[in-house]
Design a protein around this motif. Structure first.
Motif, PDB file in Angstrom:
ATOM      1  N   THR A 229       0.829  -1.213   0.000  1.00  0.00           N
ATOM      2  CA  THR A 229       0.000   0.000   0.000  1.00  0.00           C
ATOM      3  C   THR A 229       0.858   1.255   0.000  1.00  0.00           C
ATOM      4  OG1 THR A 229      -1.851  -1.059   1.122  1.00  0.00           O
ATOM      5  CG2 THR A 229      -1.688   1.335   1.331  1.00  0.00           C
ATOM      6  N   HIS A 230       1.836   1.309   0.904  1.00  0.00           N
ATOM      7  CA  HIS A 230       2.589   2.553   1.063  1.00  0.00           C
ATOM      8  C   HIS A 230       3.730   2.725   0.059  1.00  0.00           C
ATOM      9  CE1 HIS A 230       0.354   4.076   4.360  1.00  0.00           C
ATOM     10  NE2 HIS A 230       0.637   3.074   5.185  1.00  0.00           N
ATOM     11  N   CYS A 231       4.184   1.639  -0.546  1.00  0.00           N
ATOM     12  CA  CYS A 231       5.245   1.774  -1.561  1.00  0.00           C
ATOM     13  C   CYS A 231       4.686   1.914  -2.974  1.00  0.00           C
ATOM     14  CB  CYS A 231       6.176   0.561  -1.502  1.00  0.00           C
ATOM     15  SG  CYS A 231       7.265   0.556  -0.070  1.00  0.00           S
ATOM     16  N   GLU A 232       3.448   1.427  -3.195  1.00  0.00           N
ATOM     17  CA  GLU A 232       2.915   1.414  -4.562  1.00  0.00           C
ATOM     18  C   GLU A 232       1.652   2.239  -4.755  1.00  0.00           C
ATOM     19  OE1 GLU A 232       2.585  -2.609  -6.002  1.00  0.00           O
ATOM     20  OE2 GLU A 232       4.444  -3.231  -4.996  1.00  0.00           O
ATOM     21  N   ILE A 233       0.968   2.580  -3.660  1.00  0.00           N
ATOM     22  CA  ILE A 233      -0.289   3.335  -3.795  1.00  0.00           C
ATOM     23  C   ILE A 233      -0.170   4.723  -3.168  1.00  0.00           C
ATOM     24  CG2 ILE A 233      -2.759   3.374  -3.255  1.00  0.00           C
ATOM     25  CD1 ILE A 233      -2.671   0.298  -3.236  1.00  0.00           C
ATOM     26  N   SER A 234       0.124   4.771  -1.869  1.00  0.00           N
ATOM     27  CA  SER A 234       0.173   6.078  -1.191  1.00  0.00           C
ATOM     28  C   SER A 234       1.481   6.819  -1.427  1.00  0.00           C
ATOM     29  CB  SER A 234      -0.024   5.878   0.320  1.00  0.00           C
ATOM     30  OG  SER A 234       1.139   5.280   0.895  1.00  0.00           O
ATOM     31  N   GLY A 235       2.572   6.088  -1.668  1.00  0.00           N
ATOM     32  CA  GLY A 235       3.888   6.721  -1.826  1.00  0.00           C
ATOM     33  C   GLY A 235       4.464   7.238  -0.521  1.00  0.00           C
ATOM     34  N   VAL A 236       3.911   6.780   0.599  1.00  0.00           N
ATOM     35  CA  VAL A 236       4.366   7.235   1.908  1.00  0.00           C
ATOM     36  C   VAL A 236       5.797   6.783   2.194  1.00  0.00           C
ATOM     37  CG1 VAL A 236       4.020   6.851   4.386  1.00  0.00           C
ATOM     38  CG2 VAL A 236       2.103   7.575   2.960  1.00  0.00           C
ATOM     39  N   THR A 237       6.134   5.541   1.812  1.00  0.00           N
ATOM     40  CA  THR A 237       7.475   5.009   2.063  1.00  0.00           C
ATOM     41  C   THR A 237       8.275   4.903   0.765  1.00  0.00           C
ATOM     42  OG1 THR A 237       6.500   2.791   1.999  1.00  0.00           O
ATOM     43  CG2 THR A 237       6.900   3.754   4.160  1.00  0.00           C
ATOM     44  N   ASP A 238       9.599   4.853   0.923  1.00  0.00           N
ATOM     45  CA  ASP A 238      10.490   4.910  -0.239  1.00  0.00           C
ATOM     46  C   ASP A 238      11.043   3.548  -0.662  1.00  0.00           C
ATOM     47  OD1 ASP A 238      10.407   7.832  -0.167  1.00  0.00           O
ATOM     48  OD2 ASP A 238      11.637   7.648   1.634  1.00  0.00           O
ATOM     49  N   TYR A 239      11.089   2.619   0.269  1.00  0.00           N
ATOM     50  CA  TYR A 239      11.673   1.306  -0.030  1.00  0.00           C
ATOM     51  C   TYR A 239      10.827   0.214   0.620  1.00  0.00           C
ATOM     52  CZ  TYR A 239      15.801   4.318  -0.639  1.00  0.00           C
ATOM     53  OH  TYR A 239      16.669   5.317  -1.004  1.00  0.00           O
ATOM     54  N   LYS A 240      10.612  -0.888  -0.128  1.00  0.00           N
ATOM     55  CA  LYS A 240       9.969  -2.075   0.432  1.00  0.00           C
ATOM     56  C   LYS A 240      11.055  -3.127   0.676  1.00  0.00           C
ATOM     57  CE  LYS A 240       6.307  -3.986  -1.616  1.00  0.00           C
ATOM     58  NZ  LYS A 240       5.551  -4.931  -2.507  1.00  0.00           N
ATOM     59  N   ALA A 241      11.171  -3.565   1.916  1.00  0.00           N
ATOM     60  CA  ALA A 241      12.176  -4.573   2.272  1.00  0.00           C
ATOM     61  C   ALA A 241      11.519  -5.935   2.423  1.00  0.00           C
ATOM     62  CB  ALA A 241      12.872  -4.182   3.570  1.00  0.00           C
ATOM     63  N   LEU A 242      12.257  -6.971   2.067  1.00  0.00           N
ATOM     64  CA  LEU A 242      11.732  -8.335   2.133  1.00  0.00           C
ATOM     65  C   LEU A 242      11.586  -8.811   3.577  1.00  0.00           C
ATOM     66  CD1 LEU A 242      13.862  -9.954  -0.728  1.00  0.00           C
ATOM     67  CD2 LEU A 242      11.478  -9.165  -0.855  1.00  0.00           C
ATOM     68  N   ASP A 243      12.553  -8.431   4.406  1.00  0.00           N
ATOM     69  CA  ASP A 243      12.541  -8.824   5.814  1.00  0.00           C
ATOM     70  C   ASP A 243      13.418  -7.848   6.593  1.00  0.00           C
ATOM     71  OD1 ASP A 243      15.181  -9.589   5.225  1.00  0.00           O
ATOM     72  OD2 ASP A 243      14.668 -11.704   5.041  1.00  0.00           O
TER      73      ASP A 243
END
Length: 542
Positions: A229-243
């Protein structure tokens, strides 16, 4: 070695052993079972996250390990304030790392949690070093919301500091690695860059249950505020980490690209260990806080090559001042002399007491260190300023005020180590917490209070006796002894170094042999912040 040395050594090493036991307990946070639960969820504990992120966790120093010690018992306690803070290197760059401990009340914020977070931000601001937030928190601990929410130094100050640090160009990176709810959601988003761990982390102002209650919408937490949601829709966060480990690796890669900033330029040469054995400190330092000893011998076991160039050696002998190096860094040392000495006029000077000429000497030396851009080290074992008609007529208040003025207006970084007593105005003049030392540490032998336990108990006992007498009640010698014991026991608990550390009046209780490490890392941090104003003591009564 004489028998007193051996007795001192045994007792001081017992205190160090007790310190280690307390630290081992604190490091378990909410307990091993809760750490195991973190692992079952695919998450590292707060301390494991920091250890993975830092280049060498064993070379880091921990700020506020005893925060919350013996506090909030009605709620089950709050080990280490529910947050772990360490100063260490990431890709060779000195940073401060703040990690919520989700094993302690799900990482909820107690009043001491906010105070500790603010202390971490203060260190970042003073030293202009990057700060990393590893977020995993359920938000404010609601039963104590009135003590954490609305005041100047409460929860909201964290976000104000985020904004101030951003304007100062101080790097802030946040990784959301678990819960991040309500007002706490602003912390990562007010940082320069924000990461979120897939599946195990979420960010939202209100969770799914509250959304359902508030507006009737049915939605799960992952869809509401998960990584996708936040990495691809809202743009709130800059990086998605796996773990967790992927998130920490990303942080390291970001830090690795930061350019060099201007330095303060403090003098440093190749570090050389003391010639004298630092372990001797345990035998030299008396177990009793009222006993005399030679502070010069302690200094020799803290400084490079055991070399200490004294300033005004024959004057104001109840304070030692002089130049040395600690781990290669040039330092100016102001230390309370703890043995009885004679002046040239044959007058006695009691150990640990600040006299007029001692205050005058310290004031001049502090000014010299500011002119030469030399960091100041204060070694506290002080009972206060000298009292009595002779001292008062000689202007002890005026000379003490000059010293306090010099300490207050010093522009070079200051570091304070409380070795023994830290009583009354002596605490202030020797750069107590109120005078902004970059770091302030206590040895297990330290005592912090307005006066000693014995003195305070006697004063309080007299007040109690006077109160009973007004009521027409007599007090037997047995009852007097009992009252004295009760008062002293209560007061002695409050002067413990752990009582002070629990409330973050000090940054840590440390082993004496760790002092060089703490001072060295503190100066390294301070060297990242160029001195931007000149030393000026303002108006003085001369």
């Amino acid at each position: 070695m004489d028998i007193s040395f051996n007795k001192n050594e045994d007792r001081n090493k017992l205190m160090v052993s007790e310190l280690r036991k307390k630290l081992a307990k604190v490091k378990l946070g909410g307990g091993q079972s809760r750490i195991d639960k973190q692992h079952e969820l695919g998450k590292l504990s707060a301390r494991e996250r920091i250890a993975f992120l830092l280049d060498n966790d064993s070379k880091a120093i921990e700020i506020g390990a005893f925060a919350g010690e013996d506090m909030y018992k009605e709620y089950g306690g709050c080990p280490s304030g529910g947050v772990v803070v360490k100063l260490g290197h990431i890709k060779g760059k000195l940073c401060i790392v703040v990690a919520n401990d989700a094993t302690v009340k799900a990482g909820a914020w107690f009043p001491i949690t906010a105070k500790k977070n603010l202390r971490a931000q203060e260190i970042a601001i003073e030293n202009k070093i990057p700060i990393i937030y590893l977020v995993d928190s359920a938000g404010v601990f609601l039963p104590m919301q009135d003590e954490i929410f609305p005041d100047k130094e409460h929860f909201g100050r964290i976000f104000r500091n985020n904004a101030v640090m951003s304007s100062m160009g101080i790097t802030q990176i946040a990784a959301v690695m678990g819960s991040c709810v309500a007002g706490g959601a602003y912390l990562p988003i007010m940082s320069d860059e924000a990461l979120i761990v897939d599946k195990t982390a979420s960010i939202f102002l209100a969770g799914s249950y509250l959304v359902k209650a508030a507006i009737g919408e049915t939605i799960d937490n992952e869809t509401l505020g998960g990584a996708t949601t936040h990495c691809e829709i809202s743009g709130v966060t800059d990086y998605k980490a796996l773990d967790d480990k992927d998130a920490l690796t990303i942080i390291g890669n970001i830090i690795d690209k930061i350019g060099e900033s201007s330095k303060a330029g403090f003098n440093r040469t190749k570090p050389i260990k003391p010639k004298e054995n630092d372990e001797d400190i345990y035998g030299l330092l008396p177990y009793s806080r009222s006993e005399q000893y030679d502070m010069l011998e302690i200094i020799k076991r803290l400084v490079d090559k055991s070399e200490f160039q004294q300033y005004k050696e024959g004057y104001g002998k109840s304070i030692l001042t002089g130049y040395a190096r600690i781990d290669g860094w040039a330092v100016g040392i102001v230390a309370n002399q703890r043995k009885v000495v004679k002046t040239k006029k044959g007058e006695m000077r009691f150990g640990g007491v600040i006299y007029s000429e001692s205050a005058d000497k310290a004031t001049r030396f502090i000014a010299n260190c500011n002119q030469k851009k030399i960091p100041l080290i204060f070694l506290q074992d002080v009972t206060g300023f000298m009292v009595g008609s002779k001292s008062e007529h000689g202007g002890i208040i005026k000379d003490g005020a000059k010293m306090v003025n010099a300490v207050s207006n010093s522009v070079v970084p200051k570091f304070t180590i409380i070795i023994g007593n830290s009583y009354g105005a002596g605490n202030y003049a020797m750069c107590g917490k109120a005078y902004d030392p970059r770091l302030i540490m206590a040895w297990p032998s330290a005592e912090l209070a307005v006066m000693s336990g014995n003195s305070a108990a006697k004063v309080l006992l007299q007040i109690e006796k006077a109160s009973l007498k007004k009521k027409g009640e007599a007090i037997s010698s047995e009852k007097e002894k009992e009252l004295y014991g009760e008062i002293k026991k209560r007061y002695d608990k409050q002067i413990s170094p752990y009582y002070a550390a629990a409330r973050i009046w000090t940054d840590a209780v440390i082993e004496p042999t760790e002092t060089r490490k703490w001072v060295s890392m503190g100066i390294e941090a301070a060297n990242n912040a160029p001195i931007e104003k000149s030393f000026n003591m303002g108006v003085l009564q001369v």
